[in-house]
Design an enzyme around this catalytic site. Sequence first.
Site, PDB file in Angstrom:
ATOM      1  N   ARG A   1     -13.312  -5.871 -15.269  1.00 32.53           N
ATOM      2  CA  ARG A   1     -14.747  -5.547 -15.253  1.00 32.53           C
ATOM      3  C   ARG A   1     -15.601  -6.777 -15.013  1.00 32.53           C
ATOM      4  O   ARG A   1     -16.812  -6.676 -14.905  1.00 32.53           O
ATOM      5  CB  ARG A   1     -15.153  -4.878 -16.555  1.00 32.53           C
TER       6      ARG A   1
ATOM      7  N   LYS B   1     -20.053  -9.688 -16.244  1.00 36.32           N
ATOM      8  CA  LYS B   1     -19.056  -8.901 -16.976  1.00 36.32           C
ATOM      9  C   LYS B   1     -19.653  -7.519 -17.206  1.00 36.32           C
ATOM     10  O   LYS B   1     -20.704  -7.402 -17.838  1.00 36.32           O
ATOM     11  CB  LYS B   1     -18.767  -9.602 -18.314  1.00 36.32           C
TER      12      LYS B   1
ATOM     13  N   ASP C   1     -13.348   1.674 -17.437  1.00 38.89           N
ATOM     14  CA  ASP C   1     -14.471   2.090 -16.588  1.00 38.89           C
ATOM     15  C   ASP C   1     -15.164   0.904 -15.916  1.00 38.89           C
ATOM     16  O   ASP C   1     -16.124   1.084 -15.181  1.00 38.89           O
ATOM     17  CB  ASP C   1     -15.478   2.907 -17.405  1.00 38.89           C
TER      18      ASP C   1
ATOM     19  N   ARG D   1     -21.925 -14.829 -17.235  1.00 41.24           N
ATOM     20  CA  ARG D   1     -21.269 -15.974 -17.854  1.00 41.24           C
ATOM     21  C   ARG D   1     -21.155 -17.112 -16.845  1.00 41.24           C
ATOM     22  O   ARG D   1     -21.015 -16.870 -15.642  1.00 41.24           O
ATOM     23  CB  ARG D   1     -19.865 -15.596 -18.320  1.00 41.24           C
TER      24      ARG D   1
ATOM     25  N   ARG E   1      -7.292 -18.878 -16.479  1.00 42.94           N
ATOM     26  CA  ARG E   1      -6.707 -18.686 -17.816  1.00 42.94           C
ATOM     27  C   ARG E   1      -5.221 -19.026 -17.784  1.00 42.94           C
ATOM     28  O   ARG E   1      -4.632 -19.093 -16.711  1.00 42.94           O
ATOM     29  CB  ARG E   1      -6.840 -17.205 -18.219  1.00 42.94           C
TER      30      ARG E   1
ATOM     31  N   ASP F   1      -4.344 -14.306 -21.906  1.00 37.71           N
ATOM     32  CA  ASP F   1      -5.325 -14.072 -20.843  1.00 37.71           C
ATOM     33  C   ASP F   1      -6.735 -14.438 -21.302  1.00 37.71           C
ATOM     34  O   ASP F   1      -7.663 -14.463 -20.492  1.00 37.71           O
ATOM     35  CB  ASP F   1      -5.283 -12.610 -20.377  1.00 37.71           C
ATOM     36  N   ASN F   2      -6.885 -14.744 -22.568  1.00 34.04           N
ATOM     37  CA  ASN F   2      -8.195 -15.180 -23.068  1.00 34.04           C
ATOM     38  C   ASN F   2      -8.205 -16.673 -23.394  1.00 34.04           C
ATOM     39  O   ASN F   2      -9.080 -17.152 -24.109  1.00 34.04           O
ATOM     40  CB  ASN F   2      -8.581 -14.375 -24.313  1.00 34.04           C
TER      41      ASN F   2
ATOM     42  N   ASP G   1     -14.054 -15.333 -23.736  1.00 29.54           N
ATOM     43  CA  ASP G   1     -13.957 -13.896 -24.005  1.00 29.54           C
ATOM     44  C   ASP G   1     -14.297 -13.566 -25.454  1.00 29.54           C
ATOM     45  O   ASP G   1     -13.422 -13.478 -26.321  1.00 29.54           O
ATOM     46  CB  ASP G   1     -12.575 -13.337 -23.632  1.00 29.54           C
TER      47      ASP G   1
HETATM   48  P1  AMP Z   1     -10.064  -8.262 -23.246  1.00 27.44           P
HETATM   49  O1  AMP Z   1      -9.234  -7.768 -24.404  1.00 27.44           O
HETATM   50  O2  AMP Z   1     -11.505  -7.900 -23.311  1.00 27.44           O
HETATM   51  O3  AMP Z   1      -9.833  -9.690 -22.946  1.00 27.44           O
HETATM   52  O4  AMP Z   1      -9.535  -7.438 -21.978  1.00 27.44           O
HETATM   53  C1  AMP Z   1      -8.177  -7.338 -21.603  1.00 27.44           C
HETATM   54  C2  AMP Z   1      -8.080  -6.745 -20.219  1.00 27.44           C
HETATM   55  O5  AMP Z   1      -8.671  -5.461 -20.187  1.00 27.44           O
HETATM   56  C3  AMP Z   1      -8.762  -7.535 -19.134  1.00 27.44           C
HETATM   57  O6  AMP Z   1      -7.996  -7.446 -17.972  1.00 27.44           O
HETATM   58  C4  AMP Z   1     -10.084  -6.835 -18.966  1.00 27.44           C
HETATM   59  O7  AMP Z   1     -10.647  -7.031 -17.703  1.00 27.44           O
HETATM   60  C5  AMP Z   1      -9.682  -5.391 -19.190  1.00 27.44           C
HETATM   61  N1  AMP Z   1     -10.797  -4.554 -19.648  1.00 27.44           N
HETATM   62  C6  AMP Z   1     -11.396  -4.581 -20.863  1.00 27.44           C
HETATM   63  N2  AMP Z   1     -12.368  -3.651 -20.931  1.00 27.44           N
HETATM   64  C7  AMP Z   1     -12.392  -3.026 -19.737  1.00 27.44           C
HETATM   65  C8  AMP Z   1     -13.168  -1.964 -19.182  1.00 27.44           C
HETATM   66  N3  AMP Z   1     -14.140  -1.368 -19.870  1.00 27.44           N
HETATM   67  N4  AMP Z   1     -12.894  -1.591 -17.917  1.00 27.44           N
HETATM   68  C9  AMP Z   1     -11.924  -2.173 -17.204  1.00 27.44           C
HETATM   69  N5  AMP Z   1     -11.150  -3.157 -17.661  1.00 27.44           N
HETATM   70  C10 AMP Z   1     -11.387  -3.597 -18.915  1.00 27.44           C
HETATM   71 MG    MG Z   2     -10.155 -11.015 -21.733  1.00 32.05          MG
END
Ligand code: AMP
Ligand code: MG
Length: 473
Positions: free
Chosen positions: A86, A101, A113, A164, A171, A240-241, A250
């Site tokens: 996203r 974001k 989404d 951001r 990462r 990944d963060n 993140d």
């Molecule tokens: P995060 O836990 O926020 O670091 O996200 C982990 C992964 O999920 C990353 O690849 C994000 O881009 C993806 N992600 C989190 N929320 C969404 C969303 N609402 N729609 C699409 N991808 C998402």
């Molecule tokens: Mg992330």
Amino acid sequence: MFDNGFARLPDAFYTRVQATPVPDPYWVAHSASALALLGLDAAALDDPAWLAALAGNQPLPGMDPLAALYAGHQFGHFVPQLGDGRAILLGELNGWEIQIKGGGRTPYSRGGDGRAVLRSSIREFLCSEAMHALGIPTTRALAIVGSDLPVYREDEETAALVTRLAPSFVRFGSFEVFYHRNQIEPIRQLADYVIARYYPELAAHDEPYAALIAEVSKRTAHLMADWQAVGFAHGVMNTDNMSILGLTLDYGPFGFLDAFDPGYICNHSDTHGRYAFDQQPDIGAWNVTRFAQTLVPLMSVDAATQAISDYPMQFGQRYLELMAAKFGLALDTHTPGLIMDALQLLAANHVDYTIFMRRLCDFDATPGAINAPLRDLFLDRPAFDAWAQRYATALAGPADARRAAMQRVNPKYILRNHLAETAIRRATDQRDYSEVTRLHALLTRPYDDQPAFDAYAAEPPDWARQIEVSCSS
Ligand code: AMP
Ligand code: MG
């Protein structure tokens, strides 16, 4: 104007995308100091072209929007493909990558989404800028754009996009994706890019890739020390963060300690406490090991192992230095014991960490002094008195100089959950963004006494206990 370094890499690293427009975007908040990084001021916010760009509705000429590919270890388990699901990298200006974001689905969205809600965008905006003001390396937040587009989480909410900024959003997971696929060439290309752009001094090194691991390891160790010293829990330390530049990256279900609790779990979804507050330094090391592993194809296992071997020492040294400064103590042999004993007392007595540390700046070391403002924080007064006596003996030098120095490293104001929550409720229930702005302004000067804002430095109210922060954002 825009110079998009990452977009010049081969397309193995990303997919060019266009954001999905949102209806009728509006500004919710902005950071003047972040705007200045781009050479802009608040007048840019009057330019409909910037609003359209940061809403994801229409990129500015010269932007080259893309979604980056990465993988990652999530809660210890490897997920072969994640990526910007996203987030969309719009372009680079003045050496800062501009990323929105919440810009809609990308090829990496999986079931999501592609959106972000106003609630979580406010949290990320406020915390990024607060961390920066605290002196902790972090991605920055330029602005929040809102839209009335409905977004469905546990309940219906509305959409927002947080802009951001970072020199790079690469990462650990950006390397892991290729390691897992056994593709060595992209690992080399990405490492070369990162070294050339962000660690140019390493290029001349005998083993630049080993030097890169060592540098990333050191920055990560130092970042963990910064987090532990200020009482910050990230909540989702998946690889990944983890930033290749050692930035806090993140902001999801993060939390600052109120009462000092080493086992504090800020992420309601983290049932096993993998990312509990006191686990962060070890998890940082575990994550660095995952990163080092991805570069092993370019060197020997020994060299990679050697490159991360200083992490425990680098974390420990930095943490001790930061804590000694916070306590106003010189680095001698009694200092670690005094600090650890204080932390144990804080935990046993459920004392607010930030309040204790700030009041400690005013500690009166004269024999017989009671130090009531501190003492009153403890249920076990005799235990506090015993500690205070040892502390008084260890302090040296004039009280005024000590107070001034300690106040520069012990913030009075942090982004407590209930403060963020109040700003969020006003924004979501009443379209009133003034509390976001007020809190942002307050937190840009966390070390200064701002007497009109004493209530913001107080312990959380009772209702704060009901706030649950999950991954949902
Ligand atoms: P995060 O836990 O926020 O670091 O996200 C982990 C992964 O999920 C990353 O690849 C994000 O881009 C993806 N992600 C989190 N929320 C969404 C969303 N609402 N729609 C699409 N991808 C998402
Ligand atoms: Mg992330």
